[in-house]
Design a protein around this motif. Structure first.
Motif, mmCIF file in Angstrom:
data_model
loop_
_atom_site.group_PDB
_atom_site.id
_atom_site.type_symbol
_atom_site.label_atom_id
_atom_site.label_comp_id
_atom_site.label_asym_id
_atom_site.label_seq_id
_atom_site.Cartn_x
_atom_site.Cartn_y
_atom_site.Cartn_z
ATOM 1 N N PRO A 182 27.591 -8.624 -4.874
ATOM 2 C CA PRO A 182 27.080 -9.946 -5.249
ATOM 3 C C PRO A 182 28.219 -10.882 -5.625
ATOM 4 C CG PRO A 182 26.771 -8.387 -7.052
ATOM 5 C CD PRO A 182 27.319 -7.603 -5.893
ATOM 6 N N LEU A 183 28.038 -12.165 -5.369
ATOM 7 C CA LEU A 183 29.063 -13.161 -5.641
ATOM 8 C C LEU A 183 28.488 -14.229 -6.572
ATOM 9 C CD1 LEU A 183 32.000 -13.608 -4.739
ATOM 10 C CD2 LEU A 183 31.147 -15.033 -2.877
ATOM 11 N N PRO A 184 28.957 -14.306 -7.828
ATOM 12 C CA PRO A 184 28.444 -15.313 -8.763
ATOM 13 C C PRO A 184 28.738 -16.744 -8.306
ATOM 14 C CG PRO A 184 29.563 -13.549 -9.933
ATOM 15 C CD PRO A 184 29.881 -13.364 -8.469
ATOM 16 N N LEU A 185 28.089 -17.713 -8.972
ATOM 17 C CA LEU A 185 28.108 -19.104 -8.515
ATOM 18 C C LEU A 185 29.500 -19.695 -8.312
ATOM 19 C CD1 LEU A 185 25.250 -20.967 -10.415
ATOM 20 C CD2 LEU A 185 25.509 -20.702 -7.952
ATOM 21 N N SER A 186 30.275 -19.781 -9.373
ATOM 22 C CA SER A 186 31.574 -20.451 -9.255
ATOM 23 C C SER A 186 32.516 -19.688 -8.340
ATOM 24 C CB SER A 186 32.208 -20.623 -10.639
ATOM 25 O OG SER A 186 31.459 -21.539 -11.420
ATOM 26 N N GLN A 187 32.393 -18.372 -8.308
ATOM 27 C CA GLN A 187 33.232 -17.564 -7.435
ATOM 28 C C GLN A 187 32.903 -17.855 -5.966
ATOM 29 O OE1 GLN A 187 31.970 -16.873 -10.307
ATOM 30 N NE2 GLN A 187 32.866 -15.095 -11.314
ATOM 31 N N GLY A 188 31.609 -17.961 -5.656
ATOM 32 C CA GLY A 188 31.219 -18.320 -4.299
ATOM 33 C C GLY A 188 31.631 -19.733 -3.951
ATOM 34 N N TRP A 189 31.438 -20.649 -4.876
ATOM 35 C CA TRP A 189 31.803 -22.044 -4.651
ATOM 36 C C TRP A 189 33.304 -22.184 -4.386
ATOM 37 C CZ3 TRP A 189 29.223 -26.127 -3.321
ATOM 38 C CH2 TRP A 189 29.768 -27.398 -3.486
ATOM 39 N N SER A 190 34.113 -21.409 -5.095
ATOM 40 C CA SER A 190 35.563 -21.460 -4.897
ATOM 41 C C SER A 190 35.940 -20.994 -3.501
ATOM 42 C CB SER A 190 36.262 -20.588 -5.950
ATOM 43 O OG SER A 190 36.010 -21.078 -7.251
ATOM 44 N N LEU A 191 35.248 -19.969 -3.017
ATOM 45 C CA LEU A 191 35.497 -19.500 -1.660
ATOM 46 C C LEU A 191 35.146 -20.577 -0.642
ATOM 47 C CD1 LEU A 191 36.285 -17.235 0.263
ATOM 48 C CD2 LEU A 191 33.958 -16.343 0.067
ATOM 49 N N LEU A 192 34.023 -21.241 -0.848
ATOM 50 C CA LEU A 192 33.612 -22.330 0.043
ATOM 51 C C LEU A 192 34.642 -23.456 0.035
ATOM 52 C CD1 LEU A 192 31.359 -23.763 1.770
ATOM 53 C CD2 LEU A 192 30.486 -24.649 -0.389
ATOM 54 N N GLN A 193 35.106 -23.846 -1.150
ATOM 55 C CA GLN A 193 36.056 -24.948 -1.260
ATOM 56 C C GLN A 193 37.403 -24.616 -0.624
ATOM 57 O OE1 GLN A 193 35.143 -28.073 -2.374
ATOM 58 N NE2 GLN A 193 33.189 -26.989 -2.207
ATOM 59 N N SER A 194 37.763 -23.336 -0.602
ATOM 60 C CA SER A 194 39.047 -22.958 -0.009
ATOM 61 C C SER A 194 39.067 -23.187 1.493
ATOM 62 C CB SER A 194 39.356 -21.490 -0.318
ATOM 63 O OG SER A 194 38.493 -20.617 0.406
ATOM 64 N N LEU A 195 37.890 -23.317 2.112
ATOM 65 C CA LEU A 195 37.790 -23.559 3.549
ATOM 66 C C LEU A 195 37.393 -24.992 3.879
ATOM 67 C CD1 LEU A 195 35.912 -20.265 4.498
ATOM 68 C CD2 LEU A 195 38.343 -20.753 4.844
ATOM 69 N N THR A 196 37.195 -25.811 2.841
ATOM 70 C CA THR A 196 36.722 -27.184 3.025
ATOM 71 C C THR A 196 37.896 -28.159 2.993
ATOM 72 O OG1 THR A 196 34.603 -26.637 1.977
ATOM 73 C CG2 THR A 196 35.191 -28.967 2.120
ATOM 74 N N VAL A 197 38.004 -28.978 4.020
ATOM 75 C CA VAL A 197 39.078 -29.971 4.098
ATOM 76 C C VAL A 197 38.648 -31.274 3.434
ATOM 77 C CG1 VAL A 197 40.516 -31.338 5.659
ATOM 78 C CG2 VAL A 197 39.958 -28.957 6.223
ATOM 79 N N SER A 198 37.456 -31.756 3.773
ATOM 80 C CA SER A 198 36.950 -33.002 3.201
ATOM 81 C C SER A 198 35.441 -33.047 3.372
ATOM 82 C CB SER A 198 37.590 -34.218 3.882
ATOM 83 O OG SER A 198 37.249 -34.249 5.265
ATOM 84 N N CYS A 199 34.796 -33.889 2.545
ATOM 85 C CA CYS A 199 33.349 -34.071 2.622
ATOM 86 C C CYS A 199 33.035 -35.564 2.722
ATOM 87 C CB CYS A 199 32.665 -33.473 1.389
ATOM 88 S SG CYS A 199 32.756 -31.670 1.300
ATOM 89 N N PRO A 200 31.876 -35.914 3.233
ATOM 90 C CA PRO A 200 31.521 -37.333 3.378
ATOM 91 C C PRO A 200 31.521 -38.074 2.048
ATOM 92 C CG PRO A 200 30.027 -35.952 4.643
ATOM 93 C CD PRO A 200 30.835 -35.032 3.782
ATOM 94 N N VAL A 201 31.742 -39.363 2.112
ATOM 95 C CA VAL A 201 31.679 -40.210 0.923
ATOM 96 C C VAL A 201 30.292 -40.078 0.294
ATOM 97 C CG1 VAL A 201 31.780 -42.575 0.077
ATOM 98 C CG2 VAL A 201 33.370 -41.817 1.855
#
Length: 321
Positions: A182-201
């Motif tokens: 299992p992956l807790p919230l902030s830990q999962g979110w950090s993984l997602l952000q590590s692959l995210t370059v930018s998001c819409p305004v």
């Protein structure tokens, strides 16, 4: 589709009714629509990943990966891409039906440059969503509501099937262990952000922490599954205090509960990061997809709002035999 997902959700709730709720749920108030958008953000990531994999490489390039990567494999890859996109659309529709705003897709960057790399990272991407949903179980049983939970869980079985299929393609066991990590919230979110370059305004903010990213696979260019007892290099951008204070590598174990079990070992500073030995643990609990963090204490890495995590997570596969 939704009613079928609700049935699966009810079964899951019955199975986990005796599971303890993870620590830290009372630290930050998280709304049901934020939890569902968290799941949707991962759906967007997965859909983009498989779309990128298909755009970047031709069928013959995948055929060179393994004997099983034939035309049938490429067709199945197309099917996985379509299912991931459909799931993102369905979660978006559900959020709007609940009167909530659905987060849009962002721009992502994936740290692989070969068909071989995309197949191997693909099994991680499919497995991560299973970890994410398992980490959401405490919120399902603490007031999230059956309708929201059902939507978050919809497609969970197909994700497990995708991960299993891609495991088989690269010659690995289709199911490494009886349970998933299992992956807790902030830990999962950090993984997602590590692959995210930018998001819409106007992209909304979420009440999750983002820990600095680490890299594991760049030190393992052949994507060979690791074994307990082997050294794992965890690449990070070191901070000055890392050179003065003791650091630990926190490894998540597979677990039937919604909160991961954690094993801590000493993290030794090396050029460009840390080294740690993958622990030897009984009952095969390090089989399959795993996560590692760097911490400053030997506790707290399982907390959804951990104050002891400094970097992570890094993802890697363990196969002991």
């Amino acid at each position: 589709m939704l009613s079928r997902a609700i049935n699966w959700c009810c079964l899951a709730l019955l199975l986990i009714q005796h599971v303890g709720v993870s620590h830290g749920l009372d630290k930050v108030a998280v709304r049901p629509d934020e939890i569902l958008n968290y799941a949707l953000a991962f759906r967007h990531l997965q859909a983009a990943y498989f779309q990128t994999a298909l755009e970047r490489f031709k069928p013959e390039e995948y055929a060179a990966v393994a004997p099983t990567c034939d035309k049938i494999f490429f067709d199945n890859f197309l099917r996985i891409r379509g299912q991931q996109a459909t799931q993102a659309i369905e979660v978006t529709k559900a959020l709007r039906a609940f009167g909530a705003t659905a987060v849009p897709a962002c721009t992502y960057q994936f740290p692989v440059n070969s068909a071989f790399g995309f197949v191997n990272l693909g099994r991680i991407m499919a497995g991560v969503y299973v970890s994410v949903v398992q980490g959401l179980i405490p919120y399902w049983v603490s007031g999230m509501g059956a309708e929201y939970a059902a939507v978050a869980a919809a497609g969970l079985i197909s994700d497990a099937q995708h991960a299993s299929y891609l495991q088989t393609v690269v010659g690995k066991p289709h199911s490494a262990y009886a349970y998933h990590v299992p992956l807790p919230l902030s830990q999962g979110w950090s993984l997602l952000q590590s692959l995210t370059v930018s998001c819409p305004v106007g992209y909304p903010t979420f009440p999750f922490k983002t820990y600095p990213a680490v890299s594991v696979y760049p030190t393992n260019p052949t994507y060979t599954d690791l074994k307990p007892g082997e050294k794992l290099t965890i690449e990070v951008t070191l901070k000055k205090r890392d050179r003065r204070e003791r650091r630990y590598a926190a490894f998540y174990l597979t677990n039937a509960a919604s909160n991961p079990l954690v094993v801590y070992v000493d993290a030794v500073e090396v050029e460009g990061g840390f080294e740690a030995v993958i622990p030897e643990v009984a009952e095969g609990r390090f089989e399959g997809l795993n996560y590692v963090f760097i911490t400053n204490q030997k506790y707290g890495a399982e907390d959804p709002y951990s104050d002891t995590i400094l970097y992570g997570p890094g993802t890697f596969y363990v196969h002991s035999s």
